[in-house]
Design a protein around this motif. Sequence first.
Motif, PDB file in Angstrom:
ATOM      1  N   ARG A   1       0.804  -1.227   0.000  1.00 32.26           N
ATOM      2  CA  ARG A   1       0.000   0.000   0.000  1.00 32.26           C
ATOM      3  C   ARG A   1       0.841   1.283   0.000  1.00 32.26           C
ATOM      4  N   PRO A   2       1.876   1.368   0.834  1.00 33.44           N
ATOM      5  CA  PRO A   2       2.682   2.592   0.794  1.00 33.44           C
ATOM      6  C   PRO A   2       3.327   2.856  -0.569  1.00 33.44           C
ATOM      7  N   ASP A   3       3.675   1.807  -1.318  1.00 30.82           N
ATOM      8  CA  ASP A   3       4.217   2.012  -2.665  1.00 30.82           C
ATOM      9  C   ASP A   3       3.173   2.645  -3.572  1.00 30.82           C
ATOM     10  N   LEU A   4       1.953   2.134  -3.521  1.00 34.03           N
ATOM     11  CA  LEU A   4       0.886   2.702  -4.347  1.00 34.03           C
ATOM     12  C   LEU A   4       0.630   4.152  -3.973  1.00 34.03           C
ATOM     13  N   ALA A   5       0.572   4.454  -2.677  1.00 30.23           N
ATOM     14  CA  ALA A   5       0.340   5.829  -2.229  1.00 30.23           C
ATOM     15  C   ALA A   5       1.436   6.759  -2.719  1.00 30.23           C
ATOM     16  N   ARG A   6       2.676   6.319  -2.628  1.00 28.57           N
ATOM     17  CA  ARG A   6       3.803   7.147  -3.064  1.00 28.57           C
ATOM     18  C   ARG A   6       3.744   7.411  -4.564  1.00 28.57           C
ATOM     19  N   ILE A   7       3.434   6.379  -5.344  1.00 24.07           N
ATOM     20  CA  ILE A   7       3.369   6.531  -6.798  1.00 24.07           C
ATOM     21  C   ILE A   7       2.259   7.502  -7.202  1.00 24.07           C
ATOM     22  N   LEU A   8       1.092   7.365  -6.580  1.00 22.04           N
ATOM     23  CA  LEU A   8      -0.032   8.232  -6.941  1.00 22.04           C
ATOM     24  C   LEU A   8       0.228   9.690  -6.559  1.00 22.04           C
ATOM     25  N   MET A   9       0.811   9.917  -5.397  1.00 28.65           N
ATOM     26  CA  MET A   9       1.078  11.298  -4.986  1.00 28.65           C
ATOM     27  C   MET A   9       2.198  11.916  -5.818  1.00 28.65           C
ATOM     28  N   ALA A  10       3.199  11.128  -6.189  1.00 28.73           N
ATOM     29  CA  ALA A  10       4.261  11.641  -7.056  1.00 28.73           C
ATOM     30  C   ALA A  10       3.703  12.010  -8.425  1.00 28.73           C
ATOM     31  N   ARG A  11       2.754  11.217  -8.920  1.00 30.41           N
ATOM     32  CA  ARG A  11       2.118  11.512 -10.212  1.00 30.41           C
ATOM     33  C   ARG A  11       1.296  12.792 -10.113  1.00 30.41           C
ATOM     34  N   ALA A  12       0.603  12.985  -9.001  1.00 30.31           N
ATOM     35  CA  ALA A  12      -0.165  14.220  -8.818  1.00 30.31           C
ATOM     36  C   ALA A  12       0.760  15.429  -8.815  1.00 30.31           C
ATOM     37  N   GLU A  13       1.867  15.317  -8.123  1.00 31.46           N
ATOM     38  CA  GLU A  13       2.828  16.422  -8.074  1.00 31.46           C
ATOM     39  C   GLU A  13       3.397  16.699  -9.469  1.00 31.46           C
ATOM     40  N   GLN A  14       3.681  15.628 -10.211  1.00 32.96           N
ATOM     41  CA  GLN A  14       4.209  15.791 -11.575  1.00 32.96           C
ATOM     42  C   GLN A  14       3.190  16.478 -12.483  1.00 32.96           C
ATOM     43  N   ALA A  15       1.900  16.256 -12.213  1.00 35.13           N
ATOM     44  CA  ALA A  15       0.839  16.888 -13.015  1.00 35.13           C
ATOM     45  C   ALA A  15       0.648  18.352 -12.669  1.00 35.13           C
ATOM     46  N   GLY A  16       1.281  18.822 -11.599  1.00 34.66           N
ATOM     47  CA  GLY A  16       1.173  20.224 -11.211  1.00 34.66           C
ATOM     48  C   GLY A  16       0.247  20.489 -10.049  1.00 34.66           C
ATOM     49  N   VAL A  17      -0.205  19.430  -9.385  1.00 37.51           N
ATOM     50  CA  VAL A  17      -1.075  19.612  -8.224  1.00 37.51           C
ATOM     51  C   VAL A  17      -0.256  20.223  -7.085  1.00 37.51           C
ATOM     52  N   LYS A  18      -0.813  21.244  -6.437  1.00 39.91           N
ATOM     53  CA  LYS A  18      -0.179  21.838  -5.255  1.00 39.91           C
ATOM     54  C   LYS A  18      -0.607  21.027  -4.047  1.00 39.91           C
ATOM     55  N   ILE A  19       0.340  20.349  -3.417  1.00 44.99           N
ATOM     56  CA  ILE A  19       0.042  19.432  -2.313  1.00 44.99           C
ATOM     57  C   ILE A  19       0.497  20.049  -0.999  1.00 44.99           C
ATOM     58  N   ARG A  20      -0.394  20.042  -0.016  1.00 48.26           N
ATOM     59  CA  ARG A  20      -0.082  20.564   1.319  1.00 48.26           C
ATOM     60  C   ARG A  20      -0.389  19.493   2.349  1.00 48.26           C
ATOM     61  N   PHE A  21       0.634  19.066   3.068  1.00 52.85           N
ATOM     62  CA  PHE A  21       0.473  18.070   4.113  1.00 52.85           C
ATOM     63  C   PHE A  21       0.179  18.749   5.448  1.00 52.85           C
ATOM     64  N   SER A  22      -0.196  17.933   6.431  1.00 51.56           N
ATOM     65  CA  SER A  22      -0.524  18.427   7.779  1.00 51.56           C
ATOM     66  C   SER A  22      -1.588  19.521   7.734  1.00 51.56           C
ATOM     67  N   THR A  23      -2.488  19.424   6.781  1.00 56.00           N
ATOM     68  CA  THR A  23      -3.501  20.462   6.580  1.00 56.00           C
ATOM     69  C   THR A  23      -4.824  19.819   6.197  1.00 56.00           C
ATOM     70  N   THR A  24      -5.902  20.375   6.730  1.00 56.35           N
ATOM     71  CA  THR A  24      -7.221  19.962   6.288  1.00 56.35           C
ATOM     72  C   THR A  24      -8.158  21.161   6.337  1.00 56.35           C
ATOM     73  N   VAL A  25      -9.401  20.922   5.977  1.00 59.84           N
ATOM     74  CA  VAL A  25     -10.400  21.987   5.933  1.00 59.84           C
ATOM     75  C   VAL A  25     -10.975  22.199   7.330  1.00 59.84           C
ATOM     76  N   GLN A  26     -11.080  23.464   7.733  1.00 53.64           N
ATOM     77  CA  GLN A  26     -11.667  23.819   9.025  1.00 53.64           C
ATOM     78  C   GLN A  26     -13.098  24.315   8.880  1.00 53.64           C
TER      79      GLN A  26
END
Length: 376
Positions: free
Chosen positions: A108-133
């Motif tokens: 599972r961690p491999d799949l998660a890493r691959i998908l998030m790396a692909r999102a970043e490569q597509a130009g998605v702005k990713i912010r960790f330790s953050t959610t909607v309030q």
Amino acid sequence: MAAVENVLVVGGGIAGAATATLLADAGVSVELVEITPDVTALGSGITLQGNALRVLRQLGVLDECLEHGYAADQLVLRAPDPDATVVARLTEHRTGGPDLPASMGMYRPDLARILMARAEQAGVKIRFSTTVQELEQDDSGVDVRFSDGSTGRYDLVVGADGLRSWTRRLLDVPLETRAVGMGIWRVFAPRPAEVVSSEAIYGGPCYIAGYTPTSGSSLYAFLVEDAQDRTTITDEEKVAVVRGLAGAYGGPWREILASISDPGAINYTWFEEHLLDAPWHRGRVLLIGDAAHTCPPTLAQGAALGLEDASVLAELLTAADAVDDDLLVSFAERRLPRVREVVEASVQLARWQLAHEQGDVPALMGRIAHLTSRPA
């Protein structure tokens, strides 16, 4: 031109990362927030059926996933006797099409890493330790206040934040998540050389004892029992319980048993289910993936349903000129019948096992294979 110019995706799991990537690939400005501090994934392994692989190919990550995972076209059934006698070798249906494997196991961690790396490569702005309030919306967009105090405005907010979705709570959407009655131990372990596909034993001290290769060298083994409160169990007790259950089985289980010693490689969850009736949106905030539907892993369709949600949503948003209620209603109307059938079938399989009832499993599995063979 897409119906949206900027989108917020809440949750960096499978459905969230896939949605963000597909929209960013279409030219949409996408921001993704994830409450955890880094790329994480609950559990040791995951089985991805052919319809999930179809979306991974659409995302452009299938080859990388196949390099890290383990593809197979067969399910081996063994008896709960001392030798774990093979009773059947079943060829699984290639629901993703004839050019894709029937299924693939992955860490599972491999799949998660691959998908998030692909999102970043597509130009998605990713912010960790953050959610909607907080969410406030009007006819043209959604104003968001985040947990770190920052704010933003978006044409659409996609809540892909899982089973206990905080987005769903902010919308005050009532949804009862029900325990099915089973608990599952999952163990990440070395792969015995003879294990070249998923295998399962029905009976013995567990409802199911099985394993799925996740790479050339690893697998995840699973043991399904009556659901129990395991929240206070110590690491030593965790290992002892799993070894005790696994020790009742023969065949490859003997080699797997010998490797079970690390409590960090073991996790325990209950089978749960819920399904949100249409609509899946409130205004310009939409729920997808486990936030809208979840099912026990008896058909290994949870990840596939989330990936299909992402694919269908991106298709609708990029084909329309504007976001309106009709568009978001059409998304749920298109997804709900298919999702309902899979969720109900997954729960039915669990209920038959709990009742020790001999249901028509081949017919049920054949029906779902036929359904999921059709593109979402």
